[in-house]
Design a protein around this motif. Structure first.
Motif, short mmCIF file in Angstrom:
data_model
loop_
_atom_site.label_atom_id
_atom_site.label_comp_id
_atom_site.label_asym_id
_atom_site.label_seq_id
_atom_site.Cartn_x
_atom_site.Cartn_y
_atom_site.Cartn_z
N ASP A 146 32.42 42.93 47.07
CA ASP A 146 32.08 44.35 47.19
C ASP A 146 31.67 44.87 45.81
O ASP A 146 32.44 44.80 44.86
CB ASP A 146 33.31 45.12 47.72
CG ASP A 146 32.98 46.58 48.02
OD1 ASP A 146 31.92 47.07 47.56
OD2 ASP A 146 33.79 47.23 48.70
N ARG A 247 30.74 37.50 57.56
CA ARG A 247 29.87 38.60 57.99
C ARG A 247 30.12 39.83 57.11
O ARG A 247 29.16 40.55 56.76
CB ARG A 247 30.12 38.93 59.46
CG ARG A 247 29.66 37.84 60.41
CD ARG A 247 29.71 38.33 61.85
NE ARG A 247 29.52 37.26 62.80
CZ ARG A 247 28.33 36.74 63.12
NH1 ARG A 247 27.24 37.19 62.54
NH2 ARG A 247 28.24 35.77 64.01
N ASN A 248 31.35 40.08 56.75
CA ASN A 248 31.67 41.20 55.85
C ASN A 248 31.10 40.96 54.45
O ASN A 248 30.63 41.89 53.79
CB ASN A 248 33.18 41.42 55.78
CG ASN A 248 33.74 42.00 57.07
OD1 ASN A 248 33.04 42.71 57.80
ND2 ASN A 248 34.99 41.68 57.36
N ARG A 249 31.17 39.71 54.00
CA ARG A 249 30.57 39.38 52.71
C ARG A 249 29.07 39.64 52.74
O ARG A 249 28.50 40.19 51.77
CB ARG A 249 30.83 37.90 52.35
CG ARG A 249 30.25 37.51 51.01
CD ARG A 249 30.23 36.00 50.78
NE ARG A 249 31.55 35.41 50.78
CZ ARG A 249 31.79 34.15 50.38
NH1 ARG A 249 30.79 33.38 49.98
NH2 ARG A 249 33.01 33.67 50.41
N LYS A 251 27.46 41.77 54.56
CA LYS A 251 27.22 43.21 54.56
C LYS A 251 27.31 43.78 53.14
O LYS A 251 26.53 44.68 52.77
CB LYS A 251 28.23 43.91 55.46
CG LYS A 251 28.01 43.69 56.95
CD LYS A 251 29.07 44.38 57.77
CE LYS A 251 28.86 44.12 59.26
NZ LYS A 251 29.93 44.76 60.08
N ASN A 252 28.23 43.26 52.34
CA ASN A 252 28.36 43.73 50.95
C ASN A 252 27.10 43.43 50.15
O ASN A 252 26.66 44.24 49.32
CB ASN A 252 29.57 43.07 50.29
CG ASN A 252 30.89 43.63 50.79
OD1 ASN A 252 30.97 44.80 51.17
ND2 ASN A 252 31.93 42.80 50.79
N GLN A 254 24.05 42.94 51.51
CA GLN A 254 22.94 43.71 52.11
C GLN A 254 22.91 45.15 51.59
O GLN A 254 21.84 45.75 51.48
CB GLN A 254 23.08 43.71 53.63
CG GLN A 254 22.76 42.37 54.27
CD GLN A 254 23.07 42.34 55.76
OE1 GLN A 254 23.94 43.10 56.24
NE2 GLN A 254 22.38 41.47 56.50
N ALA A 255 24.07 45.68 51.22
CA ALA A 255 24.15 47.07 50.76
C ALA A 255 23.42 47.29 49.44
O ALA A 255 22.98 48.41 49.15
CB ALA A 255 25.62 47.49 50.63
#
Length: 667
Positions: A146, A247-249, A251-252, A254-255
């Motif tokens: 993050d 998947r959460n990684r 998203k971090n 992609q942000a």
């Protein structure tokens, strides 16, 4: 001749490659420049740096076949490839293929992966020639990636700095040619820092090529994500938990992801930056400002690979008459034993071809993340490629032709011909060692660069150069193929696919009677090897890891005025012994020198020749006549007979048959 080398005066130079004179009536001096160097063509074994100095009326030649430390011309071979892209878009897969291709072309290339630095300090690649064991490493969950997490952000930036330092060290100090910085590098700020750091540290001597991988194919992304679950970060985690964390990684990342755009082009125009974007694993390629030989070669290669499940088969022609006589080169026919192998080959290939088709229809295979596609490919063709020489054409002739109901596509290539021996073609190995001592010594000293004398003589580097179009075609091809060629060609092709080092290019043990099957996979490739059994007239699978470690057995030689050869028996190494313990033989002698299992196909009569050992003698008694040989304890004939008996006794089945024969004779 490379542009940008040291200045020339009016001179006449003699090339040691061609022995032809290059008359230069008036060449103006010119200072070398970084831009000129990086755009010069420089191919190992095919081009040279030639420096001519005649201020005192003398001539001086300097020939460089491979880049060497301190050589100003080697600055033409410096490239930093910087990866850009989100996780699971195929960056590592692409860079590994690129590294393999460049290393095989003899450009020293190394991948510097920030993830490896993160997982384990000073992580080193596997020493296995095929996929090795996975090491335990420290993993981090999605929160660590993050970008709002300042502590982890600074730690990740520190690992990036350390990894980039290693890359620059490799290019400037360790004679590296291409360094690949494998990381996401998703922000413009990170990429700007990379450009400034490399430019400052290398004083502009290293070109930078950004390689951005973009994937919009959701099926391909899902497969890449699931493939990640078997990687070092998630190998010990529950599959569902691991999938959610990755998947959460993603998203971090992609942000904060910023693709390379025109604005970034303008911002870095003064640095002469170049980039290539690969979309959906090569379906679309966009390039910008590509200049320089290495950069162009990289882009060309990236235009020619695909993600098709297919098989690439490699084998050597059946035993030929020249193999049996230990002669070099030639264009001889197959022996009876070679014909037996050639007749058995189509049956085996047809069987494995059918197995491959059935495997593609299996539901488990369709959903397997370790394959490329979700849909079976039922319409694949099967190609059979040979050289233009009789022994490979004859080996392929037993496959069913179209008129007989066969569906194989045949083609012969001159580029698959055996290594050219020039004026020494058709001589025996013994003649080469005893009558052409200087040539033999040169070959032993420089195995990779040695070129046989005379018209048509080649080196291993020449073979690599002529096989480059074949490699590109194999990467582009979506169908199955069997290549029936020669030991040198098979060795060079295997070293490409297995990413083996320079030593193995000349030393990998390749024999008659073996079939190699290569299947490209998302993580690299699968390799299986079969060996022909004369007694059963069939093939059995062998241990590919142990076989790919084996080196050729050679006759080592060191001849001087105070040395004379002594025949001495060399014990055949056990398969469990490390390859580094093997002695190193000429291509035509290897069939007889190889230690084999029961009933194994042999290229010659199975007799193991002796190897030379050299003992220093007193100069007064030293003989210059190489035909004068001191025998060690036993004659070669006695040693050969004893060795043959030992090999027969190892074969329990054969011993049983001989015992029955003897009993019948006694009755």
């Amino acid at each position: 001749m490379d542009a940008g080398d040291t200045s020339f005066g009016t001179a006449t130079a003699v090339s040691s490659l061609t022995s032809s004179k290059l008359n230069s009536p008036m060449i103006m001096s010119r200072a070398s420049s970084s831009s000129a160097l990086t755009s010069a063509i420089s191919i190992p074994g095919q081009t040279m740096n030639l420096h001519v100095v005649n201020s005192n009326g003398s001539e001086q030649n300097q020939l460089n076949l491979l880049p060497s430390k301190g050589d100003t011309g080697s600055e033409a071979l410096k490239l930093a490839i910087i990866c850009v892209g989100l996780p699971a878009t195929g960056k590592s897969y692409i860079t590994k293929k690129l590294q393999r291709y460049l290393n095989w072309m003899q450009y020293n290339t190394k991948i510097f992966n920030v993830g490896n630095t993160r997982r384990q300090k000073n992580a080193k690649p596997s020493g296995y020639p095929v996929q090795g064991p996975t090491l335990d490493r420290t993993s981090h969950d999605a929160n660590f990636f993050d970008h709002s997490n300042k502590d982890s952000f600074h730690q990740r930036e520190q690992w990036a700095r350390e990894t980039l330092d290693d890359l620059i060290q490799f290019l400037l100090v360790e004679q590296g040619n291409v360094g690949i910085f494998d990381a996401t590098n998703t922000t413009k700020a990170r990429r700007s820092w990379i450009i400034e750091t490399i430019t400052k540290r290398t004083e502009g001597a290293v070109k930078i090529l950004f390689l951005e991988s973009i994937c919009t194919d959701q099926e391909l992304i899902e497969k890449n994500i699931r493939l990640k679950l078997s990687g070092p970060d998630y190998k010990d985690m529950d599959r569902d938990l691991a999938l959610n964390d990755f998947r959460n990684r993603l998203k971090n990342y992609q942000a904060v992801y910023e693709t390379i755009d025109e604005e970034e082009e303008l911002e870095n125009e003064k640095y002469d930056i170049q980039y290539v974007k690969i979309m959906n694993a090569g379906k679309k390629v966009v390039s910008y400002n590509i200049s320089g030989y290495l950069s162009s070669q990289c882009v060309f290669f990236l235009l020619n690979f695909n993600l098709s499940d297919r098989q690439i088969w490699l084998t050597v022609n059946g035993e030929s008459e020249f193999n049996l006589a230990n002669r070099k080169g030639g264009d001889s026919k197959l022996t009876k034993r070679g014909e037996q192998f050639a007749r058995a080959l189509p049956k085996f290939i047809c069987k494995k071809r059918q197995e491959f088709k059935l495997r593609h229809l299996n539901k488990e295979y369709v959903n397997d993340e370790f394959s490329f596609h979700t849909k079976p490919q039922l319409e694949q063709e099967f190609n059979i490629w040979t050289s233009n020489l009789k022994r490979t054409l004859q080996t392929a002739s037993y496959f069913p032709q179209e008129k007989d109901g066969g569906d194989f596509h045949f083609k012969s290539f001159r580029m698959l011909n055996d290594l050219g021996c020039g004026s020494l073609d058709s001589i025996t190995e013994e003649e080469f060692r005893t009558k052409y001592v200087d040539e033999y010594r040169s070959q032993m000293a420089e195995k990779l660069t040695y070129r046989y004398p005379g018209l048509g003589g080649e080196s291993y580097l020449d073979v690599i150069s002529r096989l480059r179009p074949m490699i590109v075609e194999l990467e582009r091809l979506r169908d199955n193929v069997l290549i029936i060629s020669h030991r040198v060609i098979t060795r060079v092709l295997l070293c490409y696919f297995m990413n083996l080092n320079k030593e193995m290019l000349t030393e990998l043990d390749v024999q008659h009677g073996y079939i190699y099957c290569i299947e490209p996979k998302p993580y690299g490739l699968d390799l299986k090897i079969w060996q022909y059994d004369e007694m059963t007239d069939d093939f059995y699978e062998v241990d590919e890891i142990e076989l790919m470690k084996k080196k050729r057995k050679r006759v080592s030689i060191s001849i001087g005025s105070n040395f004379r050869p002594i025949f001495k028996k060399t014990v055949s190494p056990d398969s469990s012994i490390s390859s580094s313990e093997y002695s190193s033989s000429s291509e035509e002698e290897e069939d007889g020198m190889r230690r084999r299992g029961p009933n194994v196909y042999r290229g010659t009569d199975g007799i193991e020749p002796e190897s030379y050992e050299f003992s220093k003698m007193h100069s007064d008694t030293a003989s210059e006549d190489l035909d004068t040989v001191i025998m060690d304890e036993r004659s070669p004939a006695d040693q050969d007979i004893e060795h043959q008996v030992d090999e027969i006794l190892k074969n329990e089945k054969l011993v049983g048959l001989l015992r029955e024969k003897l009993q019948n004779l006694a009755l």
